[in-house]
Design a protein around this motif. Sequence first.
Motif, mmCIF file in Angstrom:
data_model
loop_
_atom_site.group_PDB
_atom_site.id
_atom_site.type_symbol
_atom_site.label_atom_id
_atom_site.label_comp_id
_atom_site.label_asym_id
_atom_site.label_seq_id
_atom_site.Cartn_x
_atom_site.Cartn_y
_atom_site.Cartn_z
ATOM 1 N N ALA A 21 -2.461 -0.672 14.651
ATOM 2 C CA ALA A 21 -3.817 -0.147 14.837
ATOM 3 C C ALA A 21 -4.693 -1.182 15.517
ATOM 4 O O ALA A 21 -5.825 -1.437 15.094
ATOM 5 C CB ALA A 21 -4.419 0.282 13.502
ATOM 6 N N GLY A 22 -4.173 -1.776 16.568
ATOM 7 C CA GLY A 22 -4.966 -2.691 17.368
ATOM 8 C C GLY A 22 -5.882 -1.933 18.299
ATOM 9 O O GLY A 22 -6.301 -0.799 18.006
ATOM 10 N N ASN A 23 -6.194 -2.509 19.438
ATOM 11 C CA ASN A 23 -7.128 -1.903 20.379
ATOM 12 C C ASN A 23 -6.669 -0.507 20.803
ATOM 13 O O ASN A 23 -7.421 0.466 20.740
ATOM 14 C CB ASN A 23 -7.254 -2.813 21.606
ATOM 15 C CG ASN A 23 -8.327 -2.350 22.561
ATOM 16 O OD1 ASN A 23 -9.262 -1.657 22.172
ATOM 17 N ND2 ASN A 23 -8.189 -2.725 23.823
ATOM 18 N N GLY A 51 -0.085 9.078 8.667
ATOM 19 C CA GLY A 51 -0.088 7.697 8.205
ATOM 20 C C GLY A 51 -0.204 6.710 9.348
ATOM 21 O O GLY A 51 0.257 6.973 10.461
ATOM 22 N N VAL A 52 -0.835 5.557 9.061
ATOM 23 C CA VAL A 52 -0.960 4.477 10.032
ATOM 24 C C VAL A 52 -0.498 3.192 9.345
ATOM 25 O O VAL A 52 -1.126 2.726 8.396
ATOM 26 C CB VAL A 52 -2.409 4.314 10.531
ATOM 27 C CG1 VAL A 52 -2.487 3.197 11.566
ATOM 28 C CG2 VAL A 52 -2.936 5.623 11.102
ATOM 29 N N ALA A 53 0.615 2.627 9.812
ATOM 30 C CA ALA A 53 1.157 1.413 9.207
ATOM 31 C C ALA A 53 0.509 0.182 9.832
ATOM 32 O O ALA A 53 0.514 0.017 11.057
ATOM 33 C CB ALA A 53 2.678 1.364 9.396
ATOM 34 N N GLU A 60 -7.345 6.691 3.532
ATOM 35 C CA GLU A 60 -6.199 7.420 2.981
ATOM 36 C C GLU A 60 -5.015 7.474 3.940
ATOM 37 O O GLU A 60 -3.891 7.820 3.534
ATOM 38 C CB GLU A 60 -6.608 8.840 2.581
ATOM 39 C CG GLU A 60 -7.071 9.731 3.723
ATOM 40 C CD GLU A 60 -8.558 9.662 4.001
ATOM 41 O OE1 GLU A 60 -9.095 10.578 4.629
ATOM 42 O OE2 GLU A 60 -9.177 8.664 3.557
ATOM 43 N N LEU A 61 -5.231 7.124 5.231
ATOM 44 C CA LEU A 61 -4.139 7.132 6.204
ATOM 45 C C LEU A 61 -3.414 5.784 6.281
ATOM 46 O O LEU A 61 -2.285 5.711 6.781
ATOM 47 C CB LEU A 61 -4.657 7.480 7.606
ATOM 48 C CG LEU A 61 -5.143 8.906 7.838
ATOM 49 C CD1 LEU A 61 -5.690 9.046 9.258
ATOM 50 C CD2 LEU A 61 -4.013 9.907 7.608
ATOM 51 N N LEU A 62 -4.041 4.719 5.807
ATOM 52 C CA LEU A 62 -3.496 3.379 5.996
ATOM 53 C C LEU A 62 -2.397 3.056 4.988
ATOM 54 O O LEU A 62 -2.495 3.401 3.803
ATOM 55 C CB LEU A 62 -4.608 2.344 5.895
ATOM 56 C CG LEU A 62 -5.682 2.415 6.987
ATOM 57 C CD1 LEU A 62 -6.834 1.472 6.649
ATOM 58 C CD2 LEU A 62 -5.090 2.071 8.342
ATOM 59 N N THR A 63 -1.349 2.384 5.456
ATOM 60 C CA THR A 63 -0.253 1.937 4.604
ATOM 61 C C THR A 63 0.339 0.662 5.186
ATOM 62 O O THR A 63 0.214 0.401 6.384
ATOM 63 C CB THR A 63 0.854 3.001 4.492
ATOM 64 O OG1 THR A 63 1.916 2.502 3.667
ATOM 65 C CG2 THR A 63 1.427 3.348 5.863
ATOM 66 N N THR A 77 0.839 -1.189 0.000
ATOM 67 C CA THR A 77 0.000 0.000 0.000
ATOM 68 C C THR A 77 0.873 1.237 0.000
ATOM 69 O O THR A 77 1.790 1.364 0.814
ATOM 70 C CB THR A 77 -0.912 0.021 1.235
ATOM 71 O OG1 THR A 77 -1.608 -1.221 1.317
ATOM 72 C CG2 THR A 77 -1.913 1.158 1.148
ATOM 73 N N PRO A 78 0.643 2.178 -0.934
ATOM 74 C CA PRO A 78 1.500 3.371 -0.980
ATOM 75 C C PRO A 78 1.387 4.190 0.287
ATOM 76 O O PRO A 78 0.366 4.175 0.969
ATOM 77 C CB PRO A 78 0.967 4.128 -2.199
ATOM 78 C CG PRO A 78 -0.442 3.646 -2.372
ATOM 79 C CD PRO A 78 -0.417 2.214 -1.949
ATOM 80 N N LEU A 79 2.453 4.930 0.560
ATOM 81 C CA LEU A 79 2.483 5.785 1.739
ATOM 82 C C LEU A 79 1.523 6.948 1.560
ATOM 83 O O LEU A 79 1.502 7.596 0.506
ATOM 84 C CB LEU A 79 3.906 6.319 1.955
ATOM 85 C CG LEU A 79 4.150 7.151 3.196
ATOM 86 C CD1 LEU A 79 4.034 6.270 4.431
ATOM 87 C CD2 LEU A 79 5.525 7.796 3.146
ATOM 88 N N PRO A 80 0.700 7.259 2.549
ATOM 89 C CA PRO A 80 -0.221 8.386 2.447
ATOM 90 C C PRO A 80 0.541 9.703 2.256
ATOM 91 O O PRO A 80 1.653 9.860 2.761
ATOM 92 C CB PRO A 80 -0.956 8.374 3.789
ATOM 93 C CG PRO A 80 -0.796 6.984 4.299
ATOM 94 C CD PRO A 80 0.534 6.530 3.813
ATOM 95 N N LYS A 81 -0.047 10.600 1.516
ATOM 96 C CA LYS A 81 0.549 11.916 1.299
ATOM 97 C C LYS A 81 -0.046 12.927 2.270
ATOM 98 O O LYS A 81 -1.225 12.890 2.570
ATOM 99 C CB LYS A 81 0.301 12.393 -0.139
ATOM 100 C CG LYS A 81 0.880 11.461 -1.204
ATOM 101 C CD LYS A 81 2.396 11.395 -1.139
ATOM 102 C CE LYS A 81 2.937 10.531 -2.277
ATOM 103 N NZ LYS A 81 4.419 10.410 -2.218
ATOM 104 N N LEU A 82 0.796 13.822 2.755
ATOM 105 C CA LEU A 82 0.333 14.886 3.642
ATOM 106 C C LEU A 82 -0.616 15.784 2.869
ATOM 107 O O LEU A 82 -0.335 16.189 1.743
ATOM 108 C CB LEU A 82 1.522 15.701 4.162
ATOM 109 C CG LEU A 82 1.209 16.842 5.126
ATOM 110 C CD1 LEU A 82 0.584 16.289 6.394
ATOM 111 C CD2 LEU A 82 2.468 17.626 5.447
#
Length: 452
Positions: free
Chosen positions: A23-25, A53-55, A70-73, A2-7
């Motif tokens: 991005a667990g609990n 971004g959230v990896a 759009e934040l997920l990578t 997944t591409p890195l989100p852009k600012l």
Amino acid sequence: MTPLPKLSPSAPSDAITIGLLGAGNVGAQVARTLVEERELISARVGTPVRLVGVAVRDPEAPRDWKIPGELLTTDAESLVDSVDLVIELIGGLEPAGALIERALDRGAAVVTGNKALLASRGAELNAVAAQTGALLRYEASVGGAIPILRPIEESLSGDRITKVMGIVNGTTNYILDQMDSTGAAFDHALAEAQKLGYAESDPTADVAGHDAAAKAAILGTLAFHAPFSFDDVYCEGITEVTQDDIEAAAASGYVIKLLAIAEKHSKGQDPGVVLRVHPTLLPRTHPLASVRGAFNAVFVVAENAGELMFYGQGAGGKPTSSAIMGDVVAVARRLRAPVPEAPTISSEVDLPALPIEKATTQYYIDMDVADKEGVIAEVARVLADHHVSIEAMRQPGSVTVEGEVEDSDNGAKVQIVTHLASEKDLHETVLQLHGLEVVKSVNSVLRVEVEK
């Protein structure tokens, strides 16, 4: 990948950018706070703050809060390389350790709650942070929402801490509290803890004391400004605590808690710190004895401040995310107005970890003994030979005649609480009791913690 989100183009160029790993609990709760409370967080920092971004391993996985797509990578390394502040909530040793080191190497700030990693590589990662001038914060690694690490590191930095003692694992505290308050068996209390979400499906890290031992290493490192690791901590879990132990403790005015203890020892020629985790009898008048359910508490003793206790929720997404966000705001403020960072571990302090044999404590010993004259005298002689004396003795289900045991042909039960003695002497005493002909079995040996 997944591409890195852009600012976002609308984001100010001077914004402090944040990358979240995991991005667990807890991670989902942190992401929600950073997105929904962005204006509030930015106002408290004094400059715009943006989650960029959230990896994650699987962008499609269901989560407690739906993170904007759009934040997920899946490209954690690129995210780490592109932000001012990294929040690590993956857990475990790898890849978390490599990603944190990568961030610190380039001078990015890091906030983490990874107790296992810190207990294993905390000194190393702090050294990397010191070398590059990066900020490394980990309040959430001990005690969930309880603000304990910053008070130790900052508020008490002008004092000398002599002891830190705490209930730092909510699962074991819930189990022991249920056994004490309701008479529940260990297995039933554990099953209930799992049902309520306090314990994992594999509860080994909790009930074996490993989770508390990692936290003991972190507390000891900050309290005594010396590098301690998980391997420096003596560890016993709660799996051998029986309902008989719970009832005997209650009858004598005690409650059993799993304690993490880091204590400075300055007597003799070998000053140092003993770090230990084990089930402990506490007088019911002690502040820690009243900590119920899955709550945590840490008791600190300092030369000038005296006794302090920090209490609160120790687990769960919201409490832990509160500690994470506290670190995020504190770190972001430092990034906005940089000031020199004081080392967590001072090179001028040389306090090695000492073996538990150097500790001074008391023992509770439960024995089945023969029904014959002279039993108590023989047991007392063994204790005296090792410089150990009896503070209290119970003989449930039996009567005494001039200090001797009178019971059925099956023998009798004797429960002893010793006076303070060295761990070495107490341990050798128990070994010799095992070998006495009049002692049928030594059923339980637990440590007792009282005011010294």
